[in-house]
Design a protein around this motif. Structure first.
Motif, mmCIF file in Angstrom:
data_model
loop_
_atom_site.group_PDB
_atom_site.id
_atom_site.type_symbol
_atom_site.label_atom_id
_atom_site.label_comp_id
_atom_site.label_asym_id
_atom_site.label_seq_id
_atom_site.Cartn_x
_atom_site.Cartn_y
_atom_site.Cartn_z
ATOM 1 N N TYR A 97 24.948 25.667 11.986
ATOM 2 C CA TYR A 97 24.492 27.286 12.030
ATOM 3 C C TYR A 97 24.757 27.685 10.691
ATOM 4 O O TYR A 97 25.845 27.398 10.030
ATOM 5 C CB TYR A 97 25.146 27.780 13.304
ATOM 6 N N PHE A 98 23.954 28.748 10.294
ATOM 7 C CA PHE A 98 24.027 29.459 8.979
ATOM 8 C C PHE A 98 23.102 30.595 9.008
ATOM 9 O O PHE A 98 22.449 30.779 9.814
ATOM 10 C CB PHE A 98 23.931 28.329 7.846
ATOM 11 N N THR A 99 23.452 31.588 8.113
ATOM 12 C CA THR A 99 22.329 32.536 7.802
ATOM 13 C C THR A 99 21.791 32.270 6.344
ATOM 14 O O THR A 99 22.165 31.937 5.495
ATOM 15 C CB THR A 99 23.335 33.865 7.387
ATOM 16 N N ILE A 100 20.421 32.707 6.368
ATOM 17 C CA ILE A 100 19.837 32.499 4.984
ATOM 18 C C ILE A 100 19.246 33.810 4.946
ATOM 19 O O ILE A 100 18.702 34.462 5.360
ATOM 20 C CB ILE A 100 18.314 31.591 5.560
ATOM 21 N N SER A 101 19.561 34.374 3.492
ATOM 22 C CA SER A 101 19.049 35.489 3.076
ATOM 23 C C SER A 101 17.844 35.150 1.929
ATOM 24 O O SER A 101 18.222 34.394 1.117
ATOM 25 C CB SER A 101 20.147 36.049 2.331
ATOM 26 N N ASN A 102 16.794 35.868 2.063
ATOM 27 C CA ASN A 102 15.755 35.833 1.428
ATOM 28 C C ASN A 102 15.885 37.086 0.085
ATOM 29 O O ASN A 102 15.554 38.282 0.500
ATOM 30 C CB ASN A 102 14.498 35.965 1.855
ATOM 31 N N THR A 103 16.276 36.770 -1.006
ATOM 32 C CA THR A 103 16.627 37.707 -1.962
ATOM 33 C C THR A 103 15.172 38.254 -2.622
ATOM 34 O O THR A 103 15.048 39.148 -3.656
ATOM 35 C CB THR A 103 17.242 37.387 -3.054
ATOM 36 N N THR A 104 14.053 37.473 -2.352
ATOM 37 C CA THR A 104 12.869 37.930 -3.009
ATOM 38 C C THR A 104 11.925 39.034 -2.212
ATOM 39 O O THR A 104 12.214 39.307 -1.140
ATOM 40 C CB THR A 104 12.131 36.603 -2.951
ATOM 41 N N ASP A 105 10.983 39.431 -2.856
ATOM 42 C CA ASP A 105 10.108 40.447 -2.149
ATOM 43 C C ASP A 105 8.818 39.678 -1.548
ATOM 44 O O ASP A 105 7.932 40.482 -1.334
ATOM 45 C CB ASP A 105 9.717 41.512 -3.315
ATOM 46 N N LYS A 106 8.977 38.577 -1.323
ATOM 47 C CA LYS A 106 7.868 37.709 -0.335
ATOM 48 C C LYS A 106 8.510 36.940 0.575
ATOM 49 O O LYS A 106 9.481 36.511 0.648
ATOM 50 C CB LYS A 106 7.222 36.639 -1.304
ATOM 51 N N PRO A 107 7.698 36.999 1.596
ATOM 52 C CA PRO A 107 8.479 36.155 3.102
ATOM 53 C C PRO A 107 8.399 34.769 2.607
ATOM 54 O O PRO A 107 7.788 34.181 1.793
ATOM 55 C CB PRO A 107 7.320 36.427 4.246
ATOM 56 N N GLU A 108 9.534 33.918 3.337
ATOM 57 C CA GLU A 108 9.832 32.610 3.038
ATOM 58 C C GLU A 108 9.579 32.013 4.512
ATOM 59 O O GLU A 108 9.844 32.659 5.552
ATOM 60 C CB GLU A 108 11.191 32.557 2.445
ATOM 61 N N VAL A 109 9.500 30.577 4.370
ATOM 62 C CA VAL A 109 9.598 29.853 5.693
ATOM 63 C C VAL A 109 10.548 28.693 5.420
ATOM 64 O O VAL A 109 10.331 27.900 4.377
ATOM 65 C CB VAL A 109 8.352 29.547 6.039
ATOM 66 N N LEU A 110 11.314 28.384 6.115
ATOM 67 C CA LEU A 110 12.357 27.238 6.402
ATOM 68 C C LEU A 110 11.470 26.078 6.975
ATOM 69 O O LEU A 110 11.201 26.206 8.159
ATOM 70 C CB LEU A 110 13.548 27.401 6.822
ATOM 71 N N THR A 111 10.933 24.877 6.211
ATOM 72 C CA THR A 111 9.927 24.163 6.867
ATOM 73 C C THR A 111 10.602 22.990 7.203
ATOM 74 O O THR A 111 10.292 22.204 8.330
ATOM 75 C CB THR A 111 9.040 23.807 5.600
ATOM 76 N N ALA A 112 11.731 22.405 6.702
ATOM 77 C CA ALA A 112 12.421 21.083 7.021
ATOM 78 C C ALA A 112 13.891 21.363 6.530
ATOM 79 O O ALA A 112 14.317 21.916 5.727
ATOM 80 C CB ALA A 112 11.654 20.087 6.246
#
Ligand code: CU
Length: 165
Positions: free
Chosen positions: A65-80
């Motif tokens: 388990y963990f938290t992912i923070s996206n600091t950019t102004d574009k959406p991200e996808v964790l793919t693998a």
């Protein structure tokens, strides 16, 4: 304050690095230049915090388990997600189904927690015990590879609280 000689500091750092390499699930360093994300960048676009692996009750599968923070102004996808601790590592929904990808909104964060989803390590190569840690490589659609080390916590241990870096 007394200053330590540089060679001594280098030796200590090397010793620490050597010990880290013994941790179960440790993977060789990612090949250089595999992605655009390098140490040259002053700020990483993706920040992962609060990571832990729950000590598996059955010795076959373990969940991270963990938290992912996206600091950019574009959406991200964790793919693998990959790890060296088991034969297969898969992103799972809360109901244990494989997930095609985990979207993290721009300037947003997503937390994998019990009841919300997890990373499943399947067919463990050996027991995972508190005090050990597991290395993961997370692949993002835009930011490329992010390495993560997650401590193993006891079956009964409370969830570690950690401020985002
Ligand atoms: Cu699962």
């Amino acid at each position: 304050m007394k200053r330590f000689p540089l060679p001594l500091i280098a030796a200590v750092l090397l010793a620490v690095a050597g010990l880290a390499g013994l941790v179960r699930g440790a993977e060789p360093a990612a090949p250089a230049a595999s992605t655009a994300t390098t140490a040259m960048e002053p700020q990483r676009p993706i920040v992962v915090s609060g990571a832990y692996v729950r000590e598996p009750a059955n010795g076959i599968n373990a969940a991270a388990y963990f938290t992912i923070s996206n600091t950019t102004d574009k959406p991200e996808v964790l793919t693998a997600v990959t790890s060296g601790a088991g034969a297969q590592t898969t992103l799972h929904t809360a109901s244990m189904r494989p997930s095609a990808g985990l979207s993290i909104p721009a300037r947003g964060a997503v937390t994998l927690s019990p009841g919300k989803g997890h990373v499943m390590i399947e067919k463990l190569y050996g027991p995972l015990k508190p005090g050990q840690s597991v290395n993961f490589q997370l692949s993002f659609s835009r930011s490329g590879q992010v390495l993560l080390t997650a401590p193993v916590i006891a079956v009964t241990a409370p969830v570690p609280t950690e401020e985002p870096e």
